[in-house]
Design a protein around this motif. Sequence first.
Motif, short mmCIF file in Angstrom:
data_model
loop_
_atom_site.label_atom_id
_atom_site.label_comp_id
_atom_site.label_asym_id
_atom_site.label_seq_id
_atom_site.Cartn_x
_atom_site.Cartn_y
_atom_site.Cartn_z
N VAL A 1 54.44 45.15 56.42
CA VAL A 1 54.57 43.85 57.08
C VAL A 1 55.99 43.67 57.62
N PHE A 2 56.99 44.06 56.83
CA PHE A 2 58.39 43.91 57.24
C PHE A 2 58.69 44.79 58.45
N LEU A 3 58.23 46.03 58.42
CA LEU A 3 58.47 46.95 59.53
C LEU A 3 57.85 46.42 60.82
N GLN A 4 56.66 45.90 60.71
CA GLN A 4 55.99 45.36 61.89
C GLN A 4 56.68 44.10 62.41
N LYS A 5 57.13 43.26 61.51
CA LYS A 5 57.78 42.01 61.91
C LYS A 5 59.05 42.26 62.70
N TYR A 6 59.85 43.26 62.27
CA TYR A 6 61.16 43.49 62.90
C TYR A 6 61.17 44.73 63.80
N TYR B 1 69.70 50.98 57.54
CA TYR B 1 70.35 49.71 57.19
C TYR B 1 70.34 49.55 55.68
N ALA B 2 71.53 49.42 55.10
CA ALA B 2 71.67 49.37 53.65
C ALA B 2 72.29 48.02 53.23
N ILE C 1 65.46 52.96 63.58
CA ILE C 1 66.10 52.12 62.57
C ILE C 1 65.20 52.04 61.35
N CYS C 2 65.75 52.44 60.21
CA CYS C 2 65.01 52.42 58.95
C CYS C 2 65.70 51.47 57.97
N LEU C 3 64.91 50.88 57.11
CA LEU C 3 65.42 49.98 56.08
C LEU C 3 65.61 50.78 54.80
N SER C 4 66.82 50.79 54.29
CA SER C 4 67.13 51.57 53.09
C SER C 4 67.06 50.67 51.86
N ASP D 1 61.40 51.37 62.30
CA ASP D 1 60.77 52.69 62.42
C ASP D 1 60.42 53.33 61.09
N GLY D 2 60.86 52.76 59.98
CA GLY D 2 60.53 53.37 58.71
C GLY D 2 61.41 52.86 57.60
N ILE D 3 61.31 53.52 56.45
CA ILE D 3 62.11 53.14 55.29
C ILE D 3 62.79 54.38 54.71
N ASP D 4 63.89 54.12 54.03
CA ASP D 4 64.65 55.15 53.32
C ASP D 4 64.82 54.66 51.88
N LEU D 5 64.43 55.49 50.92
CA LEU D 5 64.50 55.11 49.51
C LEU D 5 65.75 55.69 48.86
#
Length: 380
Positions: free
Chosen positions: A148-153, A82-83, A120-123, A156-160
């Motif tokens: 905290v954000f990953l746990q709240k929603y 998600y970008a 689903i990863c947060l970019s 599955d991870g982050i993308d930098l």
Amino acid sequence: MKNSRFLAAITVWLLAFSLVACHTIEPEPEPEPEPVREVDPPINEPAVLLHERIEDGRIVAAYVTYYGSQVPEALSITHINYAFAEPYLEDGVYKIRLQGTLSRFESVIAIKKLYPYIKICLSFTGGIFSNLCKSEANRKAFADSCLVFLQKYNLDGIDLDWEYPGRGSASDPSCDVDNYVLLVKQLRETFGDKYIISYAGYCIDKVKVTDEDGVQVGWRYIDIKAMDPYVDYVNIMTYELDAAPKHHSALNDPRAYKDCKRSVDAYLNAGVAPSKLVLGIPFFGRHSWNPESIAVSYKKILTLDPYQYRRNKWDEQASCPYVEKMNGEFYCGYDNPRSIAIKGEWARKLGLRGLMFWEYDQDDSRGTLRHAVWNAVMTQ
């Protein structure tokens, strides 16, 4: 007397009639036929999912943007990036802010309720990375906020997506490249093995930065080898590698500044395992950056004026299609199902993890390209 007058009138009338009858009336010229205009035929691409999901860790990753409108089709992807989100500083602490609306974000991540196997990863993007990475306290605060954000929603991870350390006005070549490594190291220590860490990779390894006297003052781009121990995989941005009249995402084309093969080689030569590499597929064509930035989405390419453009021209050397103006001028290179299938076969033979694409909403309404990506990855 009457007869003479009558005969005279008849004579005048006959004379007038003979003059009119003998007069030649020029016909109006026939209109010249309009020149025949060459028309580019319509593109009829296949848009069918041909292969079942293979449970061996293969990746079909979609970048889904905050400004898009579509909710991803679950059957044609395994991962969503998600970008974008961006770090920001509040009361001396780095926190996380979503770009766009929360409702857009929630509409995308809701897919996980029906399809829990989708990752689903947060970019992350933003020009604040350089400052964020400069202290251990900042790096740790950011990593804690991410957790905290990953746990709240239930992500599955982050993308930098830092484009790029050591480059641009908000960068510091003396330390950015090294500090980026320290950031992913901190993220891994904070996340453990539970969450995905990936990054958007450039087409080359880190390069030296020198001053006017040729003395090295730092580095630019990404230290591929140093990042490797802390990340699960790399989303290599094998697009926008050049612009017209060259292809921006050729498979193997020495005419372009870079191509897919040379980009992947940069990672393999740095010691990254092929199974940690995800090849990028553009859902757009790149015409130019200067003096005007022109990128054309795939769905827009399909609607280009057929009297002005020829689509689906094929470049055998680049293994890519391109758009050509009717005067023969190269307009932009792009990808279609044929080129995606070729790239997928090449990637599978090398042992790459899969394919990702930027970005979901640039596909046509039939899902032609995303289905082609799925088929390319999931083929045995």
